[in-house]
Design an enzyme around this catalytic site. Structure first.
Site, PDB file in Angstrom:
ATOM      1  N   ALA A  24      43.878  51.329 -33.552  1.00 46.07           N
ATOM      2  CA  ALA A  24      44.292  50.706 -32.290  1.00 46.07           C
ATOM      3  C   ALA A  24      45.180  49.475 -32.493  1.00 46.07           C
ATOM      4  O   ALA A  24      46.072  49.209 -31.679  1.00 46.07           O
ATOM      5  CB  ALA A  24      43.067  50.321 -31.477  1.00 46.07           C
ATOM      6  N   THR A  28      48.263  48.164 -30.100  1.00 48.49           N
ATOM      7  CA  THR A  28      48.188  46.977 -29.241  1.00 48.49           C
ATOM      8  C   THR A  28      49.438  46.114 -29.435  1.00 48.49           C
ATOM      9  O   THR A  28      49.886  45.448 -28.506  1.00 48.49           O
ATOM     10  CB  THR A  28      46.919  46.124 -29.492  1.00 48.49           C
ATOM     11  OG1 THR A  28      46.830  45.847 -30.874  1.00 48.49           O
ATOM     12  CG2 THR A  28      45.658  46.827 -29.044  1.00 48.49           C
ATOM     13  N   PHE A  35      40.992  50.578 -25.674  1.00 48.05           N
ATOM     14  CA  PHE A  35      39.872  50.903 -24.784  1.00 48.05           C
ATOM     15  C   PHE A  35      38.687  49.963 -24.961  1.00 48.05           C
ATOM     16  O   PHE A  35      38.046  49.568 -24.018  1.00 48.05           O
ATOM     17  CB  PHE A  35      39.325  52.301 -25.129  1.00 48.05           C
ATOM     18  CG  PHE A  35      40.109  53.426 -24.571  1.00 48.05           C
ATOM     19  CD1 PHE A  35      41.217  53.203 -23.782  1.00 48.05           C
ATOM     20  CD2 PHE A  35      39.720  54.723 -24.842  1.00 48.05           C
ATOM     21  CE1 PHE A  35      41.932  54.273 -23.261  1.00 48.05           C
ATOM     22  CE2 PHE A  35      40.423  55.795 -24.332  1.00 48.05           C
ATOM     23  CZ  PHE A  35      41.531  55.564 -23.542  1.00 48.05           C
ATOM     24  N   ASP A 106      48.889  58.060 -28.699  1.00 50.22           N
ATOM     25  CA  ASP A 106      50.066  57.679 -27.915  1.00 50.22           C
ATOM     26  C   ASP A 106      51.402  58.256 -28.387  1.00 50.22           C
ATOM     27  O   ASP A 106      52.427  58.006 -27.759  1.00 50.22           O
ATOM     28  CB  ASP A 106      50.168  56.150 -27.862  1.00 50.22           C
ATOM     29  CG  ASP A 106      50.042  55.522 -29.247  1.00 50.22           C
ATOM     30  OD1 ASP A 106      50.591  56.080 -30.220  1.00 50.22           O
ATOM     31  OD2 ASP A 106      49.385  54.469 -29.366  1.00 50.22           O
ATOM     32  N   HIS A 123      42.270  61.905 -33.310  1.00 46.07           N
ATOM     33  CA  HIS A 123      41.689  61.756 -31.970  1.00 46.07           C
ATOM     34  C   HIS A 123      42.533  62.455 -30.911  1.00 46.07           C
ATOM     35  O   HIS A 123      42.422  62.162 -29.725  1.00 46.07           O
ATOM     36  CB  HIS A 123      41.505  60.275 -31.615  1.00 46.07           C
ATOM     37  CG  HIS A 123      40.401  59.620 -32.405  1.00 46.07           C
ATOM     38  ND1 HIS A 123      40.180  58.255 -32.406  1.00 46.07           N
ATOM     39  CD2 HIS A 123      39.449  60.137 -33.222  1.00 46.07           C
ATOM     40  CE1 HIS A 123      39.144  57.977 -33.194  1.00 46.07           C
ATOM     41  NE2 HIS A 123      38.691  59.103 -33.701  1.00 46.07           N
ATOM     42  N   CYS A 156      42.890  75.147 -15.049  1.00 45.35           N
ATOM     43  CA  CYS A 156      43.818  76.039 -15.747  1.00 45.35           C
ATOM     44  C   CYS A 156      44.327  77.113 -14.791  1.00 45.35           C
ATOM     45  O   CYS A 156      43.533  77.768 -14.112  1.00 45.35           O
ATOM     46  CB  CYS A 156      43.110  76.672 -16.933  1.00 45.35           C
ATOM     47  SG  CYS A 156      44.110  77.850 -17.847  1.00 45.35           S
ATOM     48  N   SER A 198      39.680  48.607 -37.705  1.00 46.74           N
ATOM     49  CA  SER A 198      38.541  47.813 -38.187  1.00 46.74           C
ATOM     50  C   SER A 198      37.575  48.665 -38.996  1.00 46.74           C
ATOM     51  O   SER A 198      36.571  48.165 -39.490  1.00 46.74           O
ATOM     52  CB  SER A 198      37.792  47.201 -37.012  1.00 46.74           C
ATOM     53  OG  SER A 198      38.692  46.466 -36.235  1.00 46.74           O
TER      54      SER A 198
HETATM   55 ZN   LIG Z   1      42.379  78.397 -19.392  1.00 50.06          ZN
END
Ligand SMILES: [Zn+2]
Length: 255
Positions: A24, A28, A35, A106, A123, A156, A198
């Protein structure tokens, strides 16, 4: 501080296969809120509404989740890569970068010029949306347009399954392929660089251990101390952007 950047530059010069982990802290510096930090988006929401189980089980939580995620996504879209992202793209051009493992969702690494196949997003990404039932993926912008038109919880179009931003939520399993590739890249590196993490969240917390255990050198650039500082060859408690920019200048021999 100059001495330690010099030391970092020496490690980079000597390395052949560098693996970088970004957290992060690097985002930043591009104005993207973390978050988990105080004052972040997180503070205004109840974390119970945002975990994966709630998303699966409650329509009300799904509404809240999409609202929350939009508050993160809209400013994220307007953010720009910083010197640290550009430094990593440059390391790739020098042929030294094995890969970037990122905890960030991002896409700033690609926007700074890193090749998509060099970036492991452990992530996930906020720029895509995935159907939890059939696995189909959609461009985030397309789904945002549907939300603009009044859908609160998009589904969907082909199977009516639940759609969710392709990020890893709390309580959601880590993507297997990306995670195992991240471990492999940590083990096969000769220099492992931590940038703006961290090192407290799994698997980020485990990766430097795998790297040093396999013989890699370890460098940590983070504003605050990490549990690995004592094991690192070089530790720099400063901003990622200015540190990496200076390091690249030194490696290239500019002064
Ligand atoms: Zn689907």
């Amino acid at each position: 501080m100059n001495d330690t950047i010099e030391h970092l530059a020496t490690l980079v010069r000597e390395a052949v296969n560098i693996t970088v982990l970004t957290g992060a802290g690097i985002s930043t510096e591009s104005g993207i809120s973390d978050f988990r930090s105080p004052g972040g988006v997180w503070d205004r929401y109840n974390p119970d509404d945002l975990n994966f189980q709630s998303f699966l089980s409650s329509e009300e939580s799904r509404k809240i989740y999409w609202k929350f995620h939009r508050e993160f996504y809209l400013p994220m879209k307007l953010s720009k890569p910083n010197d640290a992202h550009y430094a990593l793209a440059e390391l790739e051009q020098m042929g030294k970068l094995q890969c970037v493992i990122t905890q960030n969702v991002d896409n700033l690494h690609q926007r700074a010029g890193s090749s998509p196949d060099k970036v492991i997003k452990i992530h996930g990404t906020a720029c895509m949306v995935r159907c939890l039932a059939c696995g189909a993926t959609f461009d985030r912008e397309e789904i945002e347009r549907r939300i603009d038109e009044g859908e609160e919880v998009p589904r969907c179009e082909s199977c009516n399954g639940l759609l969710k931003p392709a990020t890893v939520s709390f309580g959601q399993p880590m993507p297997e392929e990306e995670t195992s590739r991240a471990f492999e890249m940590a083990r096969s590196s000769d220099l492992f660089v931590v940038l703006g993490s961290s090192l407290v969240v799994y698997p980020a917390a485990q990766l430097p251990f795998e790297a040093i255990n396999s013989g890699a050198k370890l460098a940590i650039i983070n504003l605050t101390a990490t549990p690995y500082d004592n094991y690192a060859d070089v530790v720099i408690h400063a901003k990622c952007g200015e540190t990496m920019k200076r390091m690249i200048e030194l490696v290239k021999g500019d002064t």
